[in-house]
Write a protein that holds these residues in place. Structure first.
Motif, PDB file in Angstrom:
ATOM      1  N   ALA A  10       1.109  -1.452  -0.488  1.00  0.00           N
ATOM      2  CA  ALA A  10      -0.058  -0.251   0.098  1.00  0.00           C
ATOM      3  C   ALA A  10       0.854   1.349  -0.116  1.00  0.00           C
ATOM      4  CB  ALA A  10      -0.877  -0.078   0.768  1.00  0.00           C
ATOM      5  N   PHE A  11       1.943   1.423   0.793  1.00  0.00           N
ATOM      6  CA  PHE A  11       2.789   2.527   0.603  1.00  0.00           C
ATOM      7  C   PHE A  11       3.164   2.279  -0.473  1.00  0.00           C
ATOM      8  CE2 PHE A  11       6.701   4.380   1.106  1.00  0.00           C
ATOM      9  CZ  PHE A  11       6.846   5.260   1.675  1.00  0.00           C
ATOM     10  N   VAL A  12       3.957   1.424  -1.180  1.00  0.00           N
ATOM     11  CA  VAL A  12       4.346   1.843  -2.813  1.00  0.00           C
ATOM     12  C   VAL A  12       3.597   2.282  -3.360  1.00  0.00           C
ATOM     13  CG1 VAL A  12       5.379   0.356  -4.886  1.00  0.00           C
ATOM     14  CG2 VAL A  12       6.672   0.243  -2.296  1.00  0.00           C
ATOM     15  N   VAL A  13       1.988   1.949  -3.485  1.00  0.00           N
ATOM     16  CA  VAL A  13       0.851   2.219  -4.483  1.00  0.00           C
ATOM     17  C   VAL A  13       0.416   4.215  -3.846  1.00  0.00           C
ATOM     18  CG1 VAL A  13      -1.074   2.230  -4.923  1.00  0.00           C
ATOM     19  CG2 VAL A  13      -0.450   0.157  -4.652  1.00  0.00           C
ATOM     20  N   LEU A  14       0.818   3.933  -2.680  1.00  0.00           N
ATOM     21  CA  LEU A  14       0.970   5.666  -2.426  1.00  0.00           C
ATOM     22  C   LEU A  14       2.160   6.548  -2.583  1.00  0.00           C
ATOM     23  CD1 LEU A  14      -0.781   7.623  -1.307  1.00  0.00           C
ATOM     24  CD2 LEU A  14       0.226   7.329   0.731  1.00  0.00           C
ATOM     25  N   ALA A  15       3.398   6.276  -2.481  1.00  0.00           N
ATOM     26  CA  ALA A  15       4.403   7.124  -2.622  1.00  0.00           C
ATOM     27  C   ALA A  15       4.457   7.345  -4.112  1.00  0.00           C
ATOM     28  CB  ALA A  15       5.277   6.661  -2.012  1.00  0.00           C
ATOM     29  N   THR A  16       4.106   6.242  -4.738  1.00  0.00           N
ATOM     30  CA  THR A  16       4.662   6.184  -6.759  1.00  0.00           C
ATOM     31  C   THR A  16       4.060   6.517  -7.374  1.00  0.00           C
ATOM     32  OG1 THR A  16       4.547   3.993  -6.814  1.00  0.00           O
ATOM     33  CG2 THR A  16       6.702   4.422  -6.107  1.00  0.00           C
ATOM     34  N   ARG A  17       2.616   7.064  -6.773  1.00  0.00           N
ATOM     35  CA  ARG A  17       1.813   7.173  -7.846  1.00  0.00           C
ATOM     36  C   ARG A  17       1.761   9.155  -8.884  1.00  0.00           C
ATOM     37  NH1 ARG A  17       1.525  10.602  -3.607  1.00  0.00           N
ATOM     38  NH2 ARG A  17       0.260  12.696  -3.120  1.00  0.00           N
ATOM     39  N   ASN A  18       0.262   9.015  -9.458  1.00  0.00           N
ATOM     40  CA  ASN A  18       0.837   9.867 -10.191  1.00  0.00           C
ATOM     41  C   ASN A  18       0.217  11.447  -9.371  1.00  0.00           C
ATOM     42  OD1 ASN A  18       0.977  11.540 -12.362  1.00  0.00           O
ATOM     43  ND2 ASN A  18       0.990  10.533 -13.755  1.00  0.00           N
ATOM     44  N   PRO A  19       1.339  11.998  -8.940  1.00  0.00           N
ATOM     45  CA  PRO A  19      -0.081  13.408  -8.228  1.00  0.00           C
ATOM     46  C   PRO A  19      -0.430  13.702  -9.208  1.00  0.00           C
ATOM     47  CG  PRO A  19       2.672  14.078  -8.725  1.00  0.00           C
ATOM     48  CD  PRO A  19       2.584  12.265  -9.160  1.00  0.00           C
ATOM     49  N   ALA A  20      -0.394  14.008 -10.753  1.00  0.00           N
ATOM     50  CA  ALA A  20      -1.286  14.808 -11.529  1.00  0.00           C
ATOM     51  C   ALA A  20      -2.565  13.772 -11.747  1.00  0.00           C
ATOM     52  CB  ALA A  20      -0.998  14.284 -13.030  1.00  0.00           C
ATOM     53  N   HIS A  21      -2.910  12.832 -10.832  1.00  0.00           N
ATOM     54  CA  HIS A  21      -4.121  12.639 -11.187  1.00  0.00           C
ATOM     55  C   HIS A  21      -5.295  12.673  -9.730  1.00  0.00           C
ATOM     56  CE1 HIS A  21      -3.575  10.971 -14.727  1.00  0.00           C
ATOM     57  NE2 HIS A  21      -3.040   9.828 -14.262  1.00  0.00           N
ATOM     58  N   ASP A  22      -3.814  13.406  -8.271  1.00  0.00           N
ATOM     59  CA  ASP A  22      -4.708  13.703  -7.120  1.00  0.00           C
ATOM     60  C   ASP A  22      -5.790  14.803  -7.416  1.00  0.00           C
ATOM     61  OD1 ASP A  22      -3.090  12.313  -6.333  1.00  0.00           O
ATOM     62  OD2 ASP A  22      -1.269  13.746  -5.625  1.00  0.00           O
ATOM     63  N   ARG A  23      -7.178  15.033  -6.897  1.00  0.00           N
ATOM     64  CA  ARG A  23      -7.719  15.876  -6.657  1.00  0.00           C
ATOM     65  C   ARG A  23      -7.253  17.470  -5.522  1.00  0.00           C
ATOM     66  NH1 ARG A  23      -9.123  12.537  -2.238  1.00  0.00           N
ATOM     67  NH2 ARG A  23      -9.182  13.680   0.201  1.00  0.00           N
ATOM     68  N   ARG A  24      -8.159  18.172  -5.819  1.00  0.00           N
ATOM     69  CA  ARG A  24      -7.165  19.677  -5.634  1.00  0.00           C
ATOM     70  C   ARG A  24      -6.962  19.489  -4.418  1.00  0.00           C
ATOM     71  NH1 ARG A  24     -10.706  25.443  -6.839  1.00  0.00           N
ATOM     72  NH2 ARG A  24      -8.259  26.346  -6.291  1.00  0.00           N
ATOM     73  N   ASN A  25      -5.663  19.488  -4.280  1.00  0.00           N
ATOM     74  CA  ASN A  25      -5.130  19.993  -2.528  1.00  0.00           C
ATOM     75  C   ASN A  25      -5.031  18.762  -1.961  1.00  0.00           C
ATOM     76  OD1 ASN A  25      -5.577  22.889  -2.601  1.00  0.00           O
ATOM     77  ND2 ASN A  25      -7.613  22.846  -2.236  1.00  0.00           N
ATOM     78  N   TYR A  26      -5.106  17.572  -2.227  1.00  0.00           N
ATOM     79  CA  TYR A  26      -4.690  16.843  -1.107  1.00  0.00           C
ATOM     80  C   TYR A  26      -3.318  16.218  -1.574  1.00  0.00           C
ATOM     81  CZ  TYR A  26      -3.990  11.932  -1.738  1.00  0.00           C
ATOM     82  OH  TYR A  26      -3.688  10.217  -0.792  1.00  0.00           O
ATOM     83  N   ARG A  27      -3.448  16.140  -0.326  1.00  0.00           N
ATOM     84  CA  ARG A  27      -2.018  15.772   0.844  1.00  0.00           C
ATOM     85  C   ARG A  27      -2.323  14.512   1.287  1.00  0.00           C
ATOM     86  NH1 ARG A  27      -0.246  20.298   4.100  1.00  0.00           N
ATOM     87  NH2 ARG A  27       1.498  19.291   4.521  1.00  0.00           N
ATOM     88  N   ALA A  28      -1.154  13.228   1.163  1.00  0.00           N
ATOM     89  CA  ALA A  28      -0.777  11.858   1.315  1.00  0.00           C
ATOM     90  C   ALA A  28      -0.962  12.107   2.960  1.00  0.00           C
ATOM     91  CB  ALA A  28       0.202  11.651   0.937  1.00  0.00           C
ATOM     92  N   ASP A  29      -1.678  11.305   3.833  1.00  0.00           N
ATOM     93  CA  ASP A  29      -1.675  11.003   5.431  1.00  0.00           C
ATOM     94  C   ASP A  29      -1.480  10.120   5.850  1.00  0.00           C
ATOM     95  OD1 ASP A  29      -2.206  11.721   7.791  1.00  0.00           O
ATOM     96  OD2 ASP A  29      -3.886  12.337   7.393  1.00  0.00           O
ATOM     97  N   LEU A  30       0.079   9.863   6.332  1.00  0.00           N
ATOM     98  CA  LEU A  30       0.371   8.931   6.942  1.00  0.00           C
ATOM     99  C   LEU A  30       1.107   8.924   8.294  1.00  0.00           C
ATOM    100  CD1 LEU A  30       3.059   7.404   3.986  1.00  0.00           C
ATOM    101  CD2 LEU A  30       0.980   6.363   4.030  1.00  0.00           C
TER     102      LEU A  30
END
Length: 205
Positions: A10-30
């Motif tokens: 799960a960490f690998v998927v989150l940490a290597t995602r393409n941020p271009a697809h993130d919703r506006r103002n999204y911040r990964a929360d760990l």
């Protein structure tokens, strides 16, 4: 006991995602995640800029070249972490534990390092221009060729570290008699940079 396989995946998927697809103002929360020694197949692809990483345990990780600019790593455990060449520009590392960390040529411009523990860390060639090092522990830290121009740092911190003629200090410190007359701090008998390399995932892991 290592990080469970499902957590690592799960960490690998989150940490290597393409941020271009993130919703506006999204911040990964760990925040406060326990991820000591976690591995990624391509550390330089790790992208956690602006992430919420307060109190996270990333001790012993090998994430060279990672994108962590603007991330909140306050009070994080990064002891012995290998962050060679990582982008930590503007990151909040207030109170972070970075003892023995490999920050060789890392970008720490304008980073908040107040109260951080950087004892015996490898900061060779690191860019600390404009960083706030108020009350940070720098005893034995290798600052060879590091750029501290414009950094908030005190004389007592500088003379406790391992500085050389290539260390770029703020003018007021470079001309301070205590700094000019201080002998170089004794280097550790092993290379912190080498320790960081030993954390690299082995081939096929």
């Amino acid at each position: 006991m290592g990080v469970p396989a499902d957590v690592q995946a799960a960490f690998v998927v989150l940490a290597t995602r393409n941020p271009a697809h993130d919703r506006r103002n999204y911040r990964a929360d760990l925040r406060f995640a326990q991820l000591p020694g976690i591995q990624t197949p391509r550390p330089s692809d790790l992208n956690l800029y602006d992430a919420e990483l307060q109190g996270v345990d990333l001790s012993g990780v090998y994430i060279v070249g990672a994108e962590l600019n603007g991330a909140d790593l306050s009070n994080a455990n990064l002891i012995t972490a290998s962050l060679k060449g990582a982008d930590l520009k503007g990151a909040d590392l207030t109170g972070a534990k970075l003892d023995l960390a490999d920050l060789y040529e890392a970008n720490l411009q304008e980073a908040q390092l107040n109260g951080a523990d950087l004892e015996v860390a490898d900061l060779t060639g690191a860019d600390l221009n404009g960083a706030d090092l108020s009350e940070a522990k720098l005893t034995g830290a290798d600052l060879d060729n590091a750029d501290l121009t414009g950094a908030v740092v005190a004389v007592k911190q500088v003379i406790s570290a391992d500085i050389t003629s290539k260390t770029k200090l703020p003018p007021r410190l470079a001309e301070d008699p205590l700094v000019k007359d201080a002998p170089a701090a004794p280097r550790a008998s092993w290379s912190c940079h080498a320790v960081g390399k030993s954390n690299a995932p082995s081939a096929g892991s």
